[in-house]
Design an enzyme around this catalytic site. Structure first.
Site, short mmCIF file in Angstrom:
data_model
loop_
_atom_site.label_atom_id
_atom_site.label_comp_id
_atom_site.label_asym_id
_atom_site.label_seq_id
_atom_site.Cartn_x
_atom_site.Cartn_y
_atom_site.Cartn_z
N ARG A 1 0.87 -1.19 0.00
CA ARG A 1 0.00 0.00 0.00
C ARG A 1 0.90 1.23 0.00
O ARG A 1 1.15 1.83 1.03
CB ARG A 1 -0.94 -0.03 1.23
CG ARG A 1 -2.15 0.81 1.06
CD ARG A 1 -2.25 1.92 2.09
NE ARG A 1 -1.00 2.59 2.33
CZ ARG A 1 -0.75 3.35 3.38
NH1 ARG A 1 -1.64 3.51 4.30
NH2 ARG A 1 0.41 3.97 3.54
N GLU B 1 6.60 0.48 7.08
CA GLU B 1 6.17 1.56 6.19
C GLU B 1 5.29 1.03 5.06
O GLU B 1 5.69 0.09 4.36
CB GLU B 1 7.42 2.21 5.61
CG GLU B 1 7.17 3.37 4.69
CD GLU B 1 6.68 4.61 5.41
OE1 GLU B 1 6.90 4.74 6.63
OE2 GLU B 1 6.05 5.45 4.75
N ASP B 2 4.13 1.61 4.90
CA ASP B 2 3.26 1.32 3.76
C ASP B 2 2.92 -0.17 3.58
O ASP B 2 2.93 -0.70 2.47
CB ASP B 2 3.84 1.93 2.46
CG ASP B 2 3.58 3.44 2.41
OD1 ASP B 2 2.97 3.97 3.36
OD2 ASP B 2 3.98 4.09 1.43
N ASP C 1 4.99 4.12 11.11
CA ASP C 1 4.81 5.57 10.97
C ASP C 1 3.43 5.94 10.44
O ASP C 1 2.88 6.97 10.81
CB ASP C 1 5.90 6.14 10.06
CG ASP C 1 5.82 7.64 10.01
OD1 ASP C 1 5.86 8.26 11.08
OD2 ASP C 1 5.67 8.21 8.91
N ASP C 2 2.88 5.10 9.56
CA ASP C 2 1.56 5.41 8.99
C ASP C 2 0.50 5.48 10.08
O ASP C 2 -0.47 6.22 9.98
CB ASP C 2 1.16 4.34 7.96
CG ASP C 2 2.23 4.16 6.91
OD1 ASP C 2 2.67 5.17 6.34
OD2 ASP C 2 2.66 3.01 6.68
#
Ligand code: NAD
Length: 545
Positions: free
Chosen positions: A154, A243-244, A266-267
């Site tokens: 994502r 991440e992502d 972090d998201d």
């Protein structure tokens, strides 16, 4: 810590090997003495340039490119040639270059990653490396303090980009160094290639990843488990930032590893802290307490639930019972208001599935709930319509409106719309950059609630203290530290965040707060220094020669 060639040259490389090592190379800026000592005579043009002159030359050339993707490529090649100059240019021009190195242009770079590929950076670990991941990691030439890892499922709001997602960990680690001075030698970007379900990529001859669909279920989990264990075996104590990852893995992996390995997402958590800081700033303007806010989210994914969780923790810290705090945060997803009576809700939404009549759309939910703040994290552009924004202005004297979705085309509304539709009363923050807005003789300066205000400082604080894990308390402290740096004159012009060029001061302050929290909670592996702020500052990489 300055970019000193001798200090960075433990293997004492000489001649061409120095020029070809981006961590050592200074190009035409090597001094006469360095040219003698390092065997560079004759390998460089005779005139010695200063770093400022080199930076000026690079920027002059960069600004000639009309296409932002060409700018991205030019910055990347500088990164590959001369890290000190790259970070010097990035730090000194962060407002101009962050949108190229990171969102929104990095999204385009990931979509075209195969076409613009020149040199590898970071590590690609494929599903076929199962059983051998620790050995693969040992191929990395330096000790590592921080890893940013994605599985590419994502990427921003762009979906599954497979191994092309590598642009994201690379860009993010650039910001760790530029914004918080984490030494580039300590940074390792990693892409886990478990395949992609993006058919266009599978058929693209330039695609850099494995030609197979995504591995799922137990096989995926075992692969991640081996990877996480291997990071700690090969780089003991390294911080791992997820991440992502897609929703169905992101929440699970965070919960599984956050207490075992120093890690965060972090998201979810970085976004939460930056949004909470913006809320703190907005409340300085309204003069109302956090515990009296009712927050309605458009979107119910990683950003929304992450922010809601941290707001709830902050409300509880301010004395509100948890049950009540939960009822002050509400989510709307593509099916309408998230309520208890809805069936088949994803697990991460259940905490906010309150006992309440349903509402099919966001406007109806606003009319029913009368929120003081709306936060857009749906990745669907234009969804804060004029009617919605005007309704918020009808209910509130100073409505809090955060349109956080990225890239710019996905922003729920523009800054100009938010100010105009509320006659300048909106307290606005955005996920994408917007220019200042003139309205009835006043200039509003909207600032981006960018995660880069938070994660670099959190990383630096964790490394400086040797934190064993990253707690919610650390993110809450980071939000307070960020909000604390917003000045009265920022607030007067509608800015809920400090100016980006202050980012190193911001990151140092957040790092000190995070490190202090680690010392206080008994989570630090390093002894507590007399002055935490000075200690973290002394560890910051200074890209000047
Ligand atoms: P996500 O995929 O986890 O969540 C998106 C959510 O939006 C999902 O719950 C989905 O159901 C919902 N949604 C989709 N269409 C909708 C619609 N029409 N109406 C209402 N809800 C809808 O993604 P995420 O990580 O939560 O990120 C969401 C957006 O926020 C992205 O654009 C991302 O770039 C942005 N973001 C910004 C910041 C920042 O500015 N600091 C930080 C993180 C994420």
């Amino acid at each position: 810590m300055s970019a000193n060639t001798n200090g960075n040259n433990p293997g004492a490389k000489r001649g061409m090997d120095v020029l070809r090592d981006p961590l050592l190379n200074k190009g035409s800026a090597f001094t006469e003495k360095e040219r003698d000592v390092l065997g560079l005579r004759g390998l460089l043009p005779p005139h010695v340039h200063s770093q400022a002159e080199q930076a000026q030359r690079f920027l002059t050339n960069l600004r000639k490119f009309p296409d932002p993707l060409d700018k991205f490529v030019a910055l990347n090649s500088l990164h590959d040639r001369n890290e000190a100059l790259y970070f010097h240019v990035l730090c000194e021009n962060i407002d101009e270059l962050q949108p190229i190195v990171y969102t929104p242009i990095v999204g385009l770079a990931c979509q075209r990653f195969g076409q613009i590929f020149q040199r590898p950076r970071g590590m690609f670990i494929g599903i076929n490396d199962r059983g051998n991941i620790a050995n693969v990691l040992r191929n990395w030439p330096h000790p590592v303090g921080i890893i940013v890892v994605t599985d590419g499922e994502r990427i921003l709001g762009l979906g599954d980009l497979g191994a092309n997602g590598m642009g994201i960990p690379v860009g993010k680690l650039s910001l760790y160094t530029a914004c918080a001075g984490i030494h580039p030698r300590l940074c390792l970007p990693i892409t886990l290639d478990v395949g992609t379900n993006n058919v266009a990529l599978l058929n693209d001859m330039y695609y850099v990843g494995l030609r197979q669909t995504r591995v799922k279920g137990a096989e995926y989990d075992e692969f991640i488990e081996e990877f996480m264990a291997a990071t700690q075996e090969v780089f003991p104590g390294a911080l791992v930032q997820f991440e992502d990852f897609a929703n169905h893995n992101a929440f699970r992996l965070l919960e599984k590893y956050r207490d075992r390995i120093c890690s965060f997402n972090d998201d979810i958590q970085g976004t939460a802290a930056v949004a909470l800081a913006g809320l703190f700033s907005a409340l300085r303007i309204t003069g109302t307490p956090l515990t009296e806010q009712k927050v309605l989210f458009l979107g119910a994914g990683e950003a929304a639930t992450g922010i809601a969780d941290l707001i709830v923790s902050a409300m509880v810290a301010n004395g509100l019972p948890r049950e009540q705090a939960l009822r002050q945060c509400w989510l709307v997803d593509s099916q309408g208001l998230v309520v208890k009576s809805r069936t088949k809700l994803a697990e991460h939404k259940l905490t906010y599935a309150h006992d309440h009549p349903p509402a099919q759309d966001f406007l109806t939910a606003i009319k029913m709930l009368k929120p003081t703040a709306i936060i857009g994290v749906s990745a669907v552009g234009g969804t804060f319509t004029q009617e919605i924004v005007e309704e918020m202005a009808r209910i509130n004297t100073q409505p809090i409106i955060f349109a956080l979705s990225n890239p710019t085309s996905q922003s729920e509304c523009t800054a100009e719309e938010a100010y105009r539709w509320t006659n300048g009363r909106a307290l606005f923050a955005c996920g994408s950059p917007f220019d200042p807005v003139q309205l009835e003789g006043k200039t509003f300066v909207p600032r981006q609630g960018n995660n880069s205000y938070i994660f670099p400082g959190v990383g630096l604080g964790a490394i400086a203290s040797g934190a064993k894990s990253i707690t919610d308390d650390m993110f809450m402290s980071a939000a307070h530290a960020l909000a604390h740096l917003v000045t009265e004159s920022d607030l007067e012009q509608g800015s809920l965040y400090p100016a980006l060029p202050r980012i190193r001061e911001v990151s140092a302050s957040i790092a000190a707060t995070v490190a202090d929290s680690a010392y206080k909670q008994g989570l630090a592996r390093k002894p507590r220094p007399g002055d935490t702020l000075r200690d973290v500052e002394s560890q910051m990489f200074d890209p000047r020669y």
